[in-house]
Scaffold this active site. Structure first.
Site, mmCIF file in Angstrom:
data_model
loop_
_atom_site.group_PDB
_atom_site.id
_atom_site.type_symbol
_atom_site.label_atom_id
_atom_site.label_comp_id
_atom_site.label_asym_id
_atom_site.label_seq_id
_atom_site.Cartn_x
_atom_site.Cartn_y
_atom_site.Cartn_z
ATOM 1 N N GLU A 85 109.630 128.822 56.983
ATOM 2 C CA GLU A 85 110.358 130.414 56.915
ATOM 3 C C GLU A 85 110.945 131.108 57.475
ATOM 4 O OE1 GLU A 85 107.531 133.874 55.126
ATOM 5 O OE2 GLU A 85 108.038 131.461 54.564
ATOM 6 N N HIS A 88 114.043 131.319 56.106
ATOM 7 C CA HIS A 88 114.423 131.517 54.870
ATOM 8 C C HIS A 88 114.099 133.231 55.172
ATOM 9 C CE1 HIS A 88 114.083 132.977 50.444
ATOM 10 N NE2 HIS A 88 112.732 133.291 50.943
ATOM 11 N N HIS A 263 104.386 126.482 29.991
ATOM 12 C CA HIS A 263 105.972 127.128 30.637
ATOM 13 C C HIS A 263 107.501 125.653 29.629
ATOM 14 C CE1 HIS A 263 109.111 126.831 33.397
ATOM 15 N NE2 HIS A 263 108.851 125.593 33.269
ATOM 16 N N HIS A 321 115.692 122.449 39.898
ATOM 17 C CA HIS A 321 115.959 123.285 38.790
ATOM 18 C C HIS A 321 115.876 124.581 38.912
ATOM 19 C CE1 HIS A 321 113.305 122.940 34.740
ATOM 20 N NE2 HIS A 321 112.052 123.728 35.471
#
Length: 353
Positions: A85, A88, A263, A321
């Protein structure tokens, strides 16, 4: 910052252009790492913001992290998740610094040119600065609102939008081969393609933030049916806490199925449209390299999407992805840019002395 030092020590005479494209590359990387953060359930690895238990890094907060991990070994706070975290956050702050540098340099060269060189027009860098501040606010709310799905999804969309805006600024700095005038006929279709991709990314973000990735574990059917049992009302109630309905009940599995199925269904629509758009662009002089890259990225994304479901959502494929979706954003922005310069002579870009 290291990136600025690398750019300014390079031999490239056009350092402003290089800085912009380095920022594009790093923004792409941050989106990938953001996906890794989300998919490893590290979004609350440090449950406060901007620090970690009030400290600048997890090393200083180790006592608090160890205590939280001892209480819930499989919970949202662990040493690894805290580092994921915070890394990031550090990377995201670095992007903010680079955008500030782009804005300051743009103002400097624009004023030096007597406000005549539109290549350095500060309106785009200023918009980037405002946008990255908004993105930072949503990053903070992601943590303080405990991964509320709508906030996390907007955070993802803003990251993709920031990548697209930086790509547009970067495209303004490049020399472009002449694009045939008939490319102007693709302006509206290219814009529609970008809008459809944005919607699909939003749906994908909604799948990820609601942990609905495995709600349909078979392909191409879902639970052995073309249209399985689904709960769209609860699945697409936007303002609610993670895992709960608007009434505070646990989210039913049929709602997760509705999220995943939507989706997946829209992916077929988007793939068909982008394949058509790419084939049309292939026929136009000056559009072919971007069109080939778009069709290649689309084929890769379809393959990764199918493999991700078939292999039960492995982390590497799930991150890929997200990365391929970001690549499609970049390529569609370039395609849109080329439709805007169609029919014009080769763009001449002056170098920074």
């Amino acid at each position: 910052m290291l990136a600025c030092v690398i750019v300014w020590s390079s031999k490239d005479p056009d350092k402003y252009r290089k800085l912009v494209w380095v920022t594009v590359f790093l923004t792409f990387d941050v989106i990938m790492f953001g996906a890794f953060t989300r998919l490893t359930d590290s979004g609350l690895g440090c449950p406060d913001w901007p620090g970690c238990y009030g400290h600048a890094n997890p090393l200083q907060a180790m006592e608090h992290i160890r205590a939280a991990e001892a209480l819930m070994p499989d919970g949202p706070v662990t040493v690894m998740k805290a580092w994921v975290e915070m890394i990031h956050r550090y990377l995201a702050m670095g992007i903010g610094v680079l955008i500030i540098a782009i804005m300051v340099i743009a103002w400097r060269f624009w004023l030096q040119s007597g406000r005549s060189n539109q290549r350095f027009s500060p309106r785009y860098p200023m918009l980037l600065f405002v946008f990255v501040c908004i993105q930072g606010a949503f990053g903070a709310w992601t943590v303080t609102m405990k991964l509320q799905p709508i906030i996390v999804t907007i955070h993802l969309l803003l990251g993709m939008a920031l990548l697209g805006m930086l790509t547009w600024v970067g495209a303004r700095q490049k020399d472009h081969a002449p694009v045939a005038a008939q490319a102007s006929a693709l302006r509206v279709p290219a814009l529609i393609g970008l809008m459809l991709l944005t919607l699909q990314i939003a749906l994908g973000g909604w799948v990820s933030t609601n942990y609905a990735a495995l709600a349909c574990s078979d392909f191409p059917l879902c639970h052995g049916a073309v249209i399985p049992q689904m709960d769209f009302d609860n699945g697409f109630t936007l303002w609610r806490t993670l895992g709960k309905t608007a009434d505070g009940e646990y989210l039913p599995f049929a709602a997760l199925t509705a999220i995943h199925w939507t989706h997946r269904f829209f992916a077929f629509v988007l793939a068909a449209y982008l394949a058509w758009l790419g084939c049309k662009a292939l026929k136009i002089e000056g559009m072919r390299p971007v069109a080939r890259a778009l069709l290649g990225a689309l084929a890769l994304q379809i393959t990764i999407g199918i493999a991700t479901v078939s292999l039960k959502w492995p982390l590497a494929l799930a991150v890929a992805h997200n990365g391929c979706a970001a690549l499609l954003v970049l390529l569609l922005v370039m395609l849109n840019y080329k439709t805007r310069i169609s029919g014009q002579p080769e763009k001449i870009v002056s170098q920074i002395k």
